[in-house]
Design a protein around this motif. Structure first.
Motif: not given
Length: 336
Positions: A95, A133, A138, A141, A145-146, A148-149, A152, A180, A186, A190
């Motif tokens: 990430m 990851s 977390v 992240w 979140p969006q 970050s995912t 990854i 993630g 989650d 991913l």
């Protein structure tokens, strides 16, 4: 189904810190595994951690062949490998910035190289390469979140291409400590974002995925709450496994007492317990069955016991391994 034992319980959470136990050598872990026997059946192989002091991931071809000879001399094959993707090893966060993700990808390349040598040697004929990851916790992240995912997923996509070029598959480990990947939802998001099921799937562990149900690091995705009934447990378990099973290409048999545990720099994760732990939350055989339906259709040829962060005294007891092997045999027999 081939039965394997993991070598990393001799390393993970061990070290030279004041609150850490010393590592257990690869050869001693192999000997402890080889000594186990239940009704004439023994472990078939091992899953292997590409990490010092068991292995220098940058070892020469000849040195890696010597390791393969050692493993084979104990009567074992090698199955899945764990790539050294974490900060402080070869890799870094999937990430992170370009420098970090380049390190992550270099660790995957290195694992593929080792896999190729083991495959050519003949000690390895099945299994995957496990990744995560490499982003502990977390908090970062959660800042976005969006995004970050997505970051990854992009790194994992590049890693999956590398693996495919080497004839390998990657399995992303479901564990609450990895950003993630810290909840079942989650993790699913991913995997779908990577969108390469032929090259990157899911590695399910009975101990870790129990905490997925409880939503420890993602209360919004909890499927169970304390005080649940047996009926509620299996309804939730079926819901989770139905979502993740189609992605599952690697599987760890384990037990969990519901606690979050850590040791050394491997913190806040599912606590692995002995197979017969009286506080264990799982019917190992029944729960494994949810994950292993049609396992052969997903290329799973072996299952592995994970005793991550067992105390050394527990690892040194022959009874520990016979009890584990007995549980593994029962899982295998339940699939027939």
């Amino acid at each position: 189904m081939k039965l394997h034992n993991a070598m990393w319980p001799g390393l993970v959470g061990k070290g030279d810190g004041p609150d850490q136990e010393p590592p257990i050598s690869l050869e001693h872990m192999l000997d402890l595994t080889a000594a186990a026997e239940v009704n004439g059946r023994k472990f078939d192989g091992i899953d292997y951690f590409l990490f010092l002091p068991h292995t220098d991931p940058e070892a020469s071809d000849d040195d890696l062949r010597k390791i393969a000879d050692l493993i084979q001399s104990k009567g074992f094959s090698v199955g899945s490998l764990v790539a050294p993707v974490w900060p402080g090893t070869i890799g870094d966060s999937a990430m992170g910035d370009k420098e970090q993700t380049d390190k992550f990808l270099s660790a995957v390349k290195m694992a593929c190289r080792v896999a190729g040598i083991f495959n050519e040697h003949g000690v390895r004929q099945y299994g995957v390469i496990r990744i995560d990851s490499a982003e502990f916790g977390v908090e970062k992240w959660r800042e976005d979140p969006q995004a970050s995912t997505a970051k990854i997923a992009n790194t994992f996509r590049e890693a999956a291409k590398i693996a495919a070029d080497h004839g390998e598959r990657l399995a992303a480990e479901g564990e609450i400590c990895w950003a993630g990947m810290h909840s079942w939802k989650d993790m699913l998001d991913l995997l779908e974002a990577v969108g390469m099921p032929e090259s990157l799937g899911f590695q399910a562990d009975l101990a870790h995925t129990y905490l997925y149900l409880m939503g420890y690091n993602a209360p919004e995705h909890a499927l169970l709450h304390e005080g649940y009934s047996e009926e509620e447990f299996y309804a939730a378990y079926e819901q989770m496994t139905d979502k993740l099973r189609p992605w599952t290409i690697d599987f760890h048999v384990a037990q969990n007492d519901g606690e979050v545990h850590g040791a050394g720099d491997h913190d806040k994760t599912g606590k692995h317990c002995p197979a017969d732990d009286p506080n264990g939350k799982l019917d190992i055989v029944k729960c494994a069955g949810y994950w292993l339906k049609d396992a052969d259709q997903r290329g799973i040829q072996h299952i592995c016991w994970d005793g991550c962060m067992f105390p050394n005294a527990t690892l040194e007891q022959p009874g520990t391994w016979n009890t584990i092997l007995d549980a593994m045999i029962k899982v295998d027999e339940s699939l027939k």
